[in-house]
Scaffold this motif. Structure first.
Motif, PDB file in Angstrom:
ATOM      1  N   ALA A 160     -10.329  34.787 -60.024  1.00 23.95           N
ATOM      2  CA  ALA A 160      -9.088  33.902 -59.293  1.00 23.95           C
ATOM      3  C   ALA A 160     -11.104  32.961 -59.057  1.00 23.95           C
ATOM      4  CB  ALA A 160      -9.874  34.271 -58.221  1.00 23.95           C
ATOM      5  N   ALA A 161     -12.116  33.502 -58.995  1.00 24.61           N
ATOM      6  CA  ALA A 161     -13.036  32.588 -58.985  1.00 24.61           C
ATOM      7  C   ALA A 161     -13.579  31.660 -59.834  1.00 24.61           C
ATOM      8  CB  ALA A 161     -14.713  33.402 -58.560  1.00 24.61           C
ATOM      9  N   SER A 166     -11.036  42.865 -61.258  1.00 22.45           N
ATOM     10  CA  SER A 166     -11.384  41.622 -60.035  1.00 22.45           C
ATOM     11  C   SER A 166     -10.688  40.686 -59.952  1.00 22.45           C
ATOM     12  CB  SER A 166     -12.847  41.377 -60.077  1.00 22.45           C
ATOM     13  OG  SER A 166     -12.796  41.128 -58.315  1.00 22.45           O
ATOM     14  N   ALA A 167      -9.426  41.028 -59.003  1.00 24.98           N
ATOM     15  CA  ALA A 167      -9.046  39.181 -58.626  1.00 24.98           C
ATOM     16  C   ALA A 167      -9.444  38.805 -58.414  1.00 24.98           C
ATOM     17  CB  ALA A 167      -7.334  39.947 -57.816  1.00 24.98           C
ATOM     18  N   GLY A 168     -11.060  38.424 -57.132  1.00 23.46           N
ATOM     19  CA  GLY A 168     -11.435  37.779 -56.930  1.00 23.46           C
ATOM     20  C   GLY A 168     -12.645  37.427 -57.455  1.00 23.46           C
ATOM     21  N   VAL A 169     -12.768  37.776 -58.492  1.00 22.97           N
ATOM     22  CA  VAL A 169     -13.941  37.643 -59.621  1.00 22.97           C
ATOM     23  C   VAL A 169     -13.123  36.071 -60.793  1.00 22.97           C
ATOM     24  CG1 VAL A 169     -15.306  37.436 -61.428  1.00 22.97           C
ATOM     25  CG2 VAL A 169     -16.065  39.068 -59.901  1.00 22.97           C
ATOM     26  N   GLN A 220      -4.227  37.816 -60.716  1.00 17.44           N
ATOM     27  CA  GLN A 220      -5.218  37.149 -59.382  1.00 17.44           C
ATOM     28  C   GLN A 220      -4.087  37.799 -58.168  1.00 17.44           C
ATOM     29  OE1 GLN A 220      -6.166  33.299 -58.718  1.00 17.44           O
ATOM     30  NE2 GLN A 220      -6.201  32.715 -60.370  1.00 17.44           N
ATOM     31  N   SER A 280     -16.568  43.577 -62.876  1.00 19.33           N
ATOM     32  CA  SER A 280     -15.367  44.357 -61.675  1.00 19.33           C
ATOM     33  C   SER A 280     -16.520  46.147 -61.548  1.00 19.33           C
ATOM     34  CB  SER A 280     -14.302  44.619 -61.674  1.00 19.33           C
ATOM     35  OG  SER A 280     -13.136  45.478 -60.861  1.00 19.33           O
ATOM     36  N   PRO A 294      -3.183  41.623 -56.929  1.00 15.43           N
ATOM     37  CA  PRO A 294      -4.255  43.026 -57.000  1.00 15.43           C
ATOM     38  C   PRO A 294      -3.134  43.756 -57.520  1.00 15.43           C
ATOM     39  CG  PRO A 294      -4.087  41.714 -54.985  1.00 15.43           C
ATOM     40  CD  PRO A 294      -3.460  40.508 -55.291  1.00 15.43           C
TER      41      PRO A 294
END
Length: 308
Positions: free
Chosen positions: A76-77, A71-74, A60, A300, A62
């Motif tokens: 993490a989610a 994708s770090a956001g995906v 996660q 991503s 960046p």
């Protein structure tokens, strides 16, 4: 990632209790091999499971995600591992790696010192007799190894007992018992809860050498007497050596005065089943982790391809 990743952590810890229980019901040679294989699997799956859990957090970051790329956001989610859990696993893994590096360095230095000392000893074949009134006897691993006995130990034993003692020490060298102990020590450095396996392994290699000596001299009672008398007279051996008086001597003597332990399949099957479960669970966890990162990659990529 499902509960599979936590199974190796639980079972590898359980090995610290289950393996000593199992080996006490086996002949020493089988017990030593079982301990060594169990330690390797337990330490390996422990470290790998920690790495999987820790990497969900590392992924996660960046900078790391951009190298993926995912994708770090995906990630993490969708990550089912709580951040504090992943962080603790990362710290424990770092401690395990550091412990492994320190123990590896120390043990390599001990082995190298032993090899150097072997080259410097004046020996007749594999036997080196040192002029020392203090009774001592040990196997010194090297290339080749040496059996080192003091003049004091030779005087403390009868001729038959000396023969049994030398047979014991030569069994250490012939079966490379120092390598079994090295593997156990490295495994315990990775997973400290495996330290009971090191203590039990130190005992089983002594018992293995006892049984080899008993077979060579064809007299279990003689070996028991030699071990007991040498223990009463002996000085502590160097750290790099395998002394004839190592391990709990009363347990060794008692084992020699009773018939050899039969081979039992039950304890071996129990440990083998636990090792198999560890490996299968780790493989499933690795597959789940791969799918987690692949999903973050695809999401991503789809985001970048959308028209603006």
């Amino acid at each position: 990632m499902r509960i599979d990743v936590y199974v190796p952590l639980l079972l590898s810890t359980l090995f610290g209790v289950a393996a000593p229980w199992a080996v006490r019901r086996l002949p020493p040679r089988a017990a030593t091999w079982l301990l060594t294989c169990t330690a390797v699997v337990a330490a390996g799956t422990w470290a790998a499971a920690l790495a999987l859990l820790a990497f969900t957090l590392v992924g996660q970051i960046p900078l790391v995600a951009s190298e993926g790329p995912w994708s770090a956001g995906v990630l993490a989610a969708n990550d089912p591992v709580h951040r504090p859990v992943a962080l603790i696993c990362a710290l424990v893994l770092l401690a395990s790696v550091a412990g492994l590096a320190v123990v590896s360095w120390r043990r390599v230095r001990v082995l190298v010192d032993g090899w150097r000392e072997c080259r410097e000893l004046r020996a007749a074949g594999d036997l080196a007799v040192v002029d020392d009134p203090v009774p001592t006897a040990f196997a010194l691993p090297g290339m080749p190894g040496r059996v080192v006995v003091s003049s004091g130990m030779l005087l403390a034993l009868s001729a038959d007992e000396r023969r049994a003692l030398l047979a014991h020490e030569r069994a250490h060298l012939r079966r490379r018992h120092h390598l079994f102990l090295l593997v156990l020590q490295l495994a315990a450095a990775v997973h400290p809860l495996l330290r009971p396996l090191v203590r039990e392994g130190a005992f089983t290699v002594e018992r293995w050498a006892d049984e080899e000596a008993a077979a060579e001299v064809a007299d279990r009672t003689l070996v028991a007497h030699a071990v007991a008398r040498a223990a009463l007279a002996a000085k502590r051996a160097p750290q790099r050596a395998l002394p004839a008086t190592g391990g709990p001597v009363p347990r060794r003597v008692q084992a020699l005065l009773t018939p050899p332990a039969p081979f039992r399949r039950g304890p071996v099957m129990v440990c083998a089943a636990l090792m198999l479960v560890c490996c299968v669970s780790l493989a499933e966890a690795a597959h789940d982790t791969e799918l987690l990162f692949e999903n973050a990659m695809h999401t991503s990529a789809a985001t970048h391809e959308q028209p603006r």
